[in-house]
Scaffold this motif. Structure first.
Motif, mmCIF file in Angstrom:
data_model
loop_
_atom_site.group_PDB
_atom_site.id
_atom_site.type_symbol
_atom_site.label_atom_id
_atom_site.label_comp_id
_atom_site.label_asym_id
_atom_site.label_seq_id
_atom_site.Cartn_x
_atom_site.Cartn_y
_atom_site.Cartn_z
ATOM 1 N N ALA A 23 1.821 4.686 -1.535
ATOM 2 C CA ALA A 23 1.565 4.817 -0.093
ATOM 3 C C ALA A 23 0.364 3.977 0.327
ATOM 4 O O ALA A 23 0.395 3.323 1.383
ATOM 5 N N GLU A 24 -0.682 3.962 -0.480
ATOM 6 C CA GLU A 24 -1.880 3.186 -0.146
ATOM 7 C C GLU A 24 -1.560 1.695 -0.026
ATOM 8 O O GLU A 24 -2.041 1.014 0.880
ATOM 9 N N GLN A 25 -0.721 1.183 -0.931
ATOM 10 C CA GLN A 25 -0.353 -0.229 -0.888
ATOM 11 C C GLN A 25 0.505 -0.523 0.346
ATOM 12 O O GLN A 25 0.325 -1.543 1.008
ATOM 13 N N ARG A 26 1.441 0.371 0.672
ATOM 14 C CA ARG A 26 2.270 0.188 1.871
ATOM 15 C C ARG A 26 1.402 0.176 3.127
ATOM 16 O O ARG A 26 1.607 -0.656 4.020
ATOM 17 N N GLU A 27 0.446 1.092 3.194
ATOM 18 C CA GLU A 27 -0.444 1.157 4.356
ATOM 19 C C GLU A 27 -1.270 -0.116 4.486
ATOM 20 O O GLU A 27 -1.457 -0.639 5.585
ATOM 21 N N LYS A 28 -1.756 -0.647 3.363
ATOM 22 C CA LYS A 28 -2.531 -1.889 3.391
ATOM 23 C C LYS A 28 -1.655 -3.052 3.832
ATOM 24 O O LYS A 28 -2.083 -3.879 4.646
ATOM 25 N N MET A 29 -0.441 -3.122 3.314
ATOM 26 C CA MET A 29 0.471 -4.201 3.713
ATOM 27 C C MET A 29 0.747 -4.140 5.220
ATOM 28 O O MET A 29 0.746 -5.170 5.898
ATOM 29 N N ASN A 30 0.983 -2.935 5.740
ATOM 30 C CA ASN A 30 1.238 -2.779 7.180
ATOM 31 C C ASN A 30 0.013 -3.181 7.995
ATOM 32 O O ASN A 30 0.143 -3.854 9.024
#
Length: 131
Positions: free
Chosen positions: A30-37
């Motif tokens: 989730a942390e990586q997805r949030e950073k990508m977004n």
């Protein structure tokens, strides 16, 4: 130079933004997805400030499309969404950048896990695509 960034996606499951519905994207922490977004939103903001982002739209459900072809001397239509492909066009961004290098730099940042992004220059009046 003007380019269009075409976002291709598999319509199953359907939704926008497309990355939120792709298995490869959902498998990330989730942390990586949030950073990508967040990085993507920052990119769009920077492009707007520089005058590079001319527009963009997500397209509706491909099941609601109609395909038109020329057959037996006349146009015919059929329900979409496919024109001989498993993927469909999910949306686009229209950009105006200094040159091909910048266009490629930007387009690489649009591609995420499980997504296919196409960069294509616009064709100018008279058929010349070298603006």
């Amino acid at each position: 130079m003007k380019y269009v960034i075409l976002i291709h996606s598999n319509p199953q499951p359907w939704g926008h933004p497309t990355g939120d519905y792709l298995a490869e994207h959902k498998a990330l922490p989730a942390e990586q997805r949030e950073k990508m977004n967040a990085d993507f939103e920052d990119l769009l903001g920077q492009m707007q400030e520089r005058g590079e982002l001319l527009g963009g739209e997500a397209l509706g459900d491909p099941a609601s499309s109609t395909l038109y072809r020329w057959e037996a001397g006349a146009p015919t239509s059929s329900d979409g969404p496919y024109a001989e492909s498993k993927e469909h066009l999910a949306g686009f961004f229209l950009i105006d950048v200094a040159g091909p290098e910048r266009a490629h730099e930007v387009a690489t940042r649009f591609a995420g896990p499980g997504e296919t992004v196409e960069l294509r220059p616009l064709m100018w009046p008279g058929g010349d695509d070298d603006a």
